[in-house]
Scaffold this motif. Structure first.
Motif, PDB file in Angstrom:
ATOM      1  N   LYS A 246       0.303 -11.020   3.218  1.00 36.93           N
ATOM      2  CA  LYS A 246       0.723 -11.397   1.867  1.00 36.93           C
ATOM      3  C   LYS A 246      -0.008 -12.648   1.390  1.00 36.93           C
ATOM      4  N   SER A 249      -3.508 -11.278   0.425  1.00 33.21           N
ATOM      5  CA  SER A 249      -3.607 -10.176  -0.535  1.00 33.21           C
ATOM      6  C   SER A 249      -2.673 -10.327  -1.727  1.00 33.21           C
ATOM      7  N   VAL A 251       0.434  -9.397  -1.663  1.00 40.80           N
ATOM      8  CA  VAL A 251       1.526  -8.426  -1.513  1.00 40.80           C
ATOM      9  C   VAL A 251       1.735  -8.130  -0.036  1.00 40.80           C
ATOM     10  N   THR A 252       2.872  -7.546   0.292  1.00 40.27           N
ATOM     11  CA  THR A 252       3.127  -7.125   1.671  1.00 40.27           C
ATOM     12  C   THR A 252       2.337  -5.846   1.962  1.00 40.27           C
ATOM     13  N   SER A 254       3.394  -2.944   3.030  1.00 40.70           N
ATOM     14  CA  SER A 254       4.083  -1.775   2.490  1.00 40.70           C
ATOM     15  C   SER A 254       3.908  -1.682   0.978  1.00 40.70           C
ATOM     16  N   ARG A 255       3.926  -2.824   0.307  1.00 42.24           N
ATOM     17  CA  ARG A 255       3.689  -2.826  -1.153  1.00 42.24           C
ATOM     18  C   ARG A 255       2.243  -2.434  -1.452  1.00 42.24           C
ATOM     19  N   PHE A 256       1.318  -2.874  -0.625  1.00 43.66           N
ATOM     20  CA  PHE A 256      -0.095  -2.545  -0.824  1.00 43.66           C
ATOM     21  C   PHE A 256      -0.317  -1.038  -0.749  1.00 43.66           C
ATOM     22  N   GLN A 258       1.476   1.303  -1.814  1.00 45.75           N
ATOM     23  CA  GLN A 258       1.906   2.060  -2.987  1.00 45.75           C
ATOM     24  C   GLN A 258       0.700   2.440  -3.822  1.00 45.75           C
ATOM     25  N   THR A 260      -0.318   2.672  -6.861  1.00 49.75           N
ATOM     26  CA  THR A 260      -0.849   1.868  -7.965  1.00 49.75           C
ATOM     27  C   THR A 260      -1.651   0.683  -7.477  1.00 49.75           C
ATOM     28  N   LEU A 261      -1.423   0.245  -6.212  1.00 45.41           N
ATOM     29  CA  LEU A 261      -2.177  -0.875  -5.661  1.00 45.41           C
ATOM     30  C   LEU A 261      -3.361  -0.383  -4.830  1.00 45.41           C
ATOM     31  N   SER A 262      -3.109   0.498  -3.873  1.00 45.38           N
ATOM     32  CA  SER A 262      -4.171   0.928  -2.973  1.00 45.38           C
ATOM     33  C   SER A 262      -5.285   1.641  -3.724  1.00 45.38           C
TER      34      SER A 262
END
Length: 268
Positions: A246, A249, A251-252, A254-256, A258, A260-262
């Motif tokens: 985090k 980047s 974000v965490t 797990s959030r990465f 998702q 819309t991010l990856s």
């Protein structure tokens, strides 16, 4: 957005990892940039406009930009039909091409005009006079060869940094600096100063960024659990991994993952 890479001339191969091209088509983009462990020289070879967002600062990209080591996530905003030709230097070799302490560029976008004066203007003008990408790369390559020949940096210092970087391997916290200092007959303070002056960040920060990039590659592949990635990359536990991921980047992990991010982040 398209990504292409090109190798430098033989004389530069020990020092320049590659040239790469960043290009937008009919759409503008707003992309994430993460700490990579590399300093880059970016040249706008188009009419497109580019803005770098570094630590909440919006910086208009000059024609030729030195983008220093990043220690926190950043963003690049590029207009339609923008093309950048980027040089990625090996960390140990960056100081051979610039008269400044490399830490002067860290977390910043610096106009090459402020570093090389008229030479920077001539470089961009000469490149823009060329009609093909291959010709533009040839001009850039020749410019870097001249800077390398003119360099007054101590090659033994560069060799020491290269040895430390190579010894560390791709993961974990990196080498024991005290042991390496003893092996090379120098002090830990000397190694710390070399990294600051020649790479732009401390040894610990450098190896933490390298570890983060290894974890980032594995997270993108999404083939292992986060716990497995944490231990494979040398983190103490999953909490340590999440905290550092985090920090670099924004974000965490797990959030990465998702969509819309990856999907919004290109690997280079």
């Amino acid at each position: 957005m398209e990504l292409q890479t090109f190798l430098p001339s033989d004389i530069l191969k020990p020092y320049v990892k590659y040239y790469w091209v960043f290009a937008t088509d009919q759409q503008s983009i707003n992309d994430a940039m993460y700490p990579s462990g590399y300093l880059e020289l970016a040249i706008n070879i188009s009419e497109g406009e580019v803005v770098s967002v570094l630590n909440d600062r919006y910086i208009d990209m000059p024609p030729v930009e030195v983008l220093g080591q990043l220690t926190a996530p950043a963003r690049i905003i590029a207009g339609k039909q923008t093309t950048l030709l980027v040089t990625r230097f090996y960390p140990h070799a960056t100081a051979l091409f610039f008269p400044n302490r490399i830490v002067d560029f860290t977390d910043d976008s610096v106009d090459l005009l402020d570093v090389f004066k008229a030479d920077a203007v001539d470089l961009h003008a000469h490149m823009m006079d060329q009609s093909t990408l291959t010709q533009k790369i040839g001009i850039l390559d020749s410019f870097l060869v001249r800077q390398l020949i003119r360099s007054k940096k101590n090659l033994s210092q560069i060799s020491l940094i290269e040895s430390i970087c190579r010894y560390a391997g791709p993961g974990g916290d990196g080498p024991d600096i005290a042991q390496l200092a003893l092996r090379h007959g120098v002090s830990t303070r000397y190694i710390q100063k070399l990294f600051i002056d020649c790479i732009g960040i401390t040894p610990r920060r450098f190896f933490n960024i390298r570890r983060f990039n290894k974890s980032l590659t594995l997270v993108r592949k999404a083939q292992e659990s986060l716990t497995s990635i944490a231990y494979e990359c040398g983190y103490y536990d999953q909490a340590h991994f999440i905290r550092e991921f985090k920090a670099f980047s924004g974000v965490t992990p797990s959030r990465f993952l998702q969509p819309t991010l990856s999907a919004d982040t290109a690997e280079i």
